[in-house]
Design a protein around this motif. Structure first.
Motif, PDB file in Angstrom:
ATOM      1  N   GLN A 130       0.834  -1.205   0.000  1.00  0.00           N
ATOM      2  CA  GLN A 130       0.000   0.000   0.000  1.00  0.00           C
ATOM      3  C   GLN A 130       0.866   1.252   0.000  1.00  0.00           C
ATOM      4  OE1 GLN A 130      -2.719   2.371  -0.517  1.00  0.00           O
ATOM      5  NE2 GLN A 130      -3.710   0.448   0.104  1.00  0.00           N
ATOM      6  N   SER A 280      -5.553   4.901  -0.516  1.00  0.00           N
ATOM      7  CA  SER A 280      -6.988   4.629  -0.632  1.00  0.00           C
ATOM      8  C   SER A 280      -7.829   5.858  -0.283  1.00  0.00           C
ATOM      9  CB  SER A 280      -7.379   3.459   0.275  1.00  0.00           C
ATOM     10  OG  SER A 280      -7.045   3.726   1.626  1.00  0.00           O
ATOM     11  N   HIS A 313      -4.991   0.333  -5.326  1.00  0.00           N
ATOM     12  CA  HIS A 313      -4.619   0.761  -3.974  1.00  0.00           C
ATOM     13  C   HIS A 313      -5.844   1.137  -3.134  1.00  0.00           C
ATOM     14  CE1 HIS A 313      -0.527   0.981  -5.618  1.00  0.00           C
ATOM     15  NE2 HIS A 313      -0.113   1.015  -4.375  1.00  0.00           N
ATOM     16  N   GLY A 314      -7.042   0.935  -3.674  1.00  0.00           N
ATOM     17  CA  GLY A 314      -8.256   1.212  -2.922  1.00  0.00           C
ATOM     18  C   GLY A 314      -8.778   2.616  -3.074  1.00  0.00           C
ATOM     19  N   GLY A 315      -8.199   3.404  -3.993  1.00  0.00           N
ATOM     20  CA  GLY A 315      -8.631   4.780  -4.188  1.00  0.00           C
ATOM     21  C   GLY A 315      -9.834   4.891  -5.100  1.00  0.00           C
ATOM     22  N   THR A 316     -10.252   6.132  -5.322  1.00  0.00           N
ATOM     23  CA  THR A 316     -11.447   6.424  -6.110  1.00  0.00           C
ATOM     24  C   THR A 316     -11.096   7.324  -7.284  1.00  0.00           C
ATOM     25  OG1 THR A 316     -12.826   6.295  -4.122  1.00  0.00           O
ATOM     26  CG2 THR A 316     -13.782   7.398  -6.037  1.00  0.00           C
ATOM     27  N   LYS A 408     -15.738   3.366  -3.375  1.00  0.00           N
ATOM     28  CA  LYS A 408     -14.346   3.260  -3.792  1.00  0.00           C
ATOM     29  C   LYS A 408     -14.279   2.612  -5.172  1.00  0.00           C
ATOM     30  CE  LYS A 408     -12.243   4.429   0.200  1.00  0.00           C
ATOM     31  NZ  LYS A 408     -11.220   5.495   0.329  1.00  0.00           N
TER      32      LYS A 408
END
Length: 523
Positions: A130, A280, A313-316, A408
């Motif tokens: 991460q 994230s 990476h869990g981002g938007t 997300k």
């Protein structure tokens, strides 16, 4: 005419752009063939009459850089392909080597195949390690990338007072190094419209979204007092720091009171430090403006590769510009995680088609004169390239204009393709970084959110060095792959989120670009 590619088509735009990766640095071809089924080549530079290009094609017209040249004879009425997708129909017979553009390429009718919703959904790869950035964590857990103080208005009538308040602090924040500035975000609406129309609701969502944006340490609202979009309507009756000119003794008294309130907040706003937070927490808005024939195969494709990394990476990532989905929305609906998500996007595209028709217009009016000069012939061709910004991951949700984004992954927000209006909605939805691709050259910023500018070609990057942050022309030059450029963009997004200033921030852009969507008839 329904002529969508098969189920693998959702990768066509990205994979077509990757055709450039196969060139070595020693090879400097004059054109790119994006897909073996394409009817056109894309000129990498200006091509003279009589010049032999790829596949032994001889140019019979001068071909400007970024424009299309016919690989073979195309009879009138025949579909023309780019990215292995139909971009239109030949309006006249086109000879091999001829320039293909508005004079001989018309729009094609198309229909969305509802049976393809969700058919390309795939598991999202997750990053093994991460990544982090240094952000500001607010007391309620929201994560910011900047630390501004904002002065917002409910109506144009309070705009001058708001600017007077913000202007007072120019050059007076030297003792508050952690505050990025005091900014007034004003607009030209808020009254003269029926309170029930969508435009007023869109304005209220924008202002409420900015008031709650984590990049503001403090927000002061300024109203007049008799407007349709009053402060109670914007704030929903919740407690907020607000001044109403008609109730505060007039303009001068309101300005004095506003300055006093902000001065009292400076110490607290400055008392914050950046700390490591996971990637994230990123919400990145995706925009393109001043596009050209290269945008879809360099800058947009590279940004799409960065988006794939961010989602892993869990981002938007917030894709928008609904009118630039037209004819290419299948690329997203096939990746919709649920049928209703795909149907929601298809419904928004249909609404825009009907909205344009009701005003005697058509969506194909969208490509601007600059877009056409850069090689984009119609909205379908433009849309296919624009979709590349969204990468290749699943579409998880579709949001209304300026609606708060909570999911997300890759999401879509309904908005016009005019950049200030669309970006305003994305920031209202919570975007804390914005990536803006351009091929012709666009000047833009979007306070309180930092805006990165990605050039589609090296000449643009060299011509406007003070405005551009990233040169994606390296892909066309053959010195970098799309994946390498995407990694470089992702790294820069993290650095920007950590406080590194963007070109538009250094130039001072970002206040005038606040532009909520006014849908209504002014009475």
């Amino acid at each position: 005419m329904s002529d969508h590619p098969d189920s693998t088509a959702t990768q066509n735009v990205i994979s077509a752009a990757r055709a450039t990766d196969r060139r070595t640095q020693n090879e400097k071809p004059s054109t790119i063939l994006l897909n073996s089924s394409d009817d056109v080549l894309i000129a990498l530079r200006a091509i003279a009459v009589g010049e032999t290009v790829s596949d032994g094609v001889v140019a019979i017209d001068p071909i400007p850089a970024g424009h299309k040249i016919a690989r073979r004879r195309i009879d009138a009425g025949t579909a023309v392909r780019r990215y292995s997708s139909v971009i239109g129909v030949a309006s006249a017979t086109i000879a091999q080597g001829e320039h293909v553009h508005v004079h001989n390429l018309g729009m094609s009718d198309y229909s969305q195949d509802s049976n393809t919703f969700g058919q390309d959904v795939r598991p999202t790869p997750l990053a093994s390690v991460q990544r982090t950035f240094n952000g500001y964590v607010r007391a309620d857990g929201r994560v910011a990338t900047r630390n501004y103080i904002g002065v917002l208005t409910s109506v144009n009538c309070s705009a001058t007072a708001a600017r007077m308040i913000a202007d007072h602090f120019k050059g007076r924040l030297a003792n508050y190094p952690n505050i990025d500035g005091v900014v007034a975000l004003t607009h030209k609406s808020g009254c003269g419209l029926d309170a029930r129309i969508d435009g007023i609701e869109a304005l209220r969502r924008c202002i409420a979204g900015y008031a709650a944006h984590p990049n503001f340490a403090k927000v002061l609202m300024i109203g007049l007092g008799c407007e349709v979009s009053n402060l109670d309507g914007v704030l929903g009756g919740s407690a907020g720091d607000a001044l109403v000119i008609q109730q505060s003794g007039g303009t001068a008294a309101t300005v004095r009171a506003g300055i006093e309130r902000l001065e009292a907040s400076l110490e607290r706003a400055n008392n914050i430090q950046r700390t490591p937070v996971p990637a994230s927490e990123l919400k990145v808005a995706l925009q393109c403006g001043g596009s050209d024939g290269y945008s879809g195969i360099s800058a947009n494709a590279a940004l799409g590769a960065a988006v794939d990394l961010m989602v892993a990476h869990g981002g938007t990532a917030i894709l928008s510009e609904t009118t630039e989905c037209y004819g290419a929305e299948h690329i997203l609906t096939r990746r919709a995680v649920r049928r209703e998500v795909g149907e929601k996007l298809a419904a928004r595209v249909k609404w825009w088609d009907e909205f344009a028709a009701s005003h005697g217009m058509e969506i194909n009016n969208n490509p601007s004169p600059g877009n056409k000069a850069g090689g984009l012939t119609n909205i379908i061709e433009k849309s296919l390239g624009a979709m590349a910004k969204g990468g290749t991951t699943n579409l998880v949700e579709v949001y209304d204009y300026a609606e708060r984004v909570t999911e997300k992954g890759l999401v879509f927000m309904d908005a016009p393709a005019f950049d200030p209006v669309g970006a305003t909605a994305q920031v209202a939805g919570g975007a804390n970084v914005l990536c803006f691709t351009t091929g012709r050259g666009s000047a833009f910023g979007c306070k309180p959110t930092p805006s990165l500018k990605l050039a589609s070609n090296t000449p643009l990057y060299q011509r406007m060095p003070d405005d551009m942050d990233v040169n994606c022309g390296t892909i066309l030059d053959g010195t970098e792959t799309i994946e390498e450029a995407g990694t470089r963009i992702f790294d820069l997004i993290l650095a920007t989120a950590s406080g590194q200033k963007t070109a538009s921030e250094r130039l001072g852009y970002g206040e005038e670009e606040f532009s909520p969507w006014d849908k209504g008839i002014m009475l």
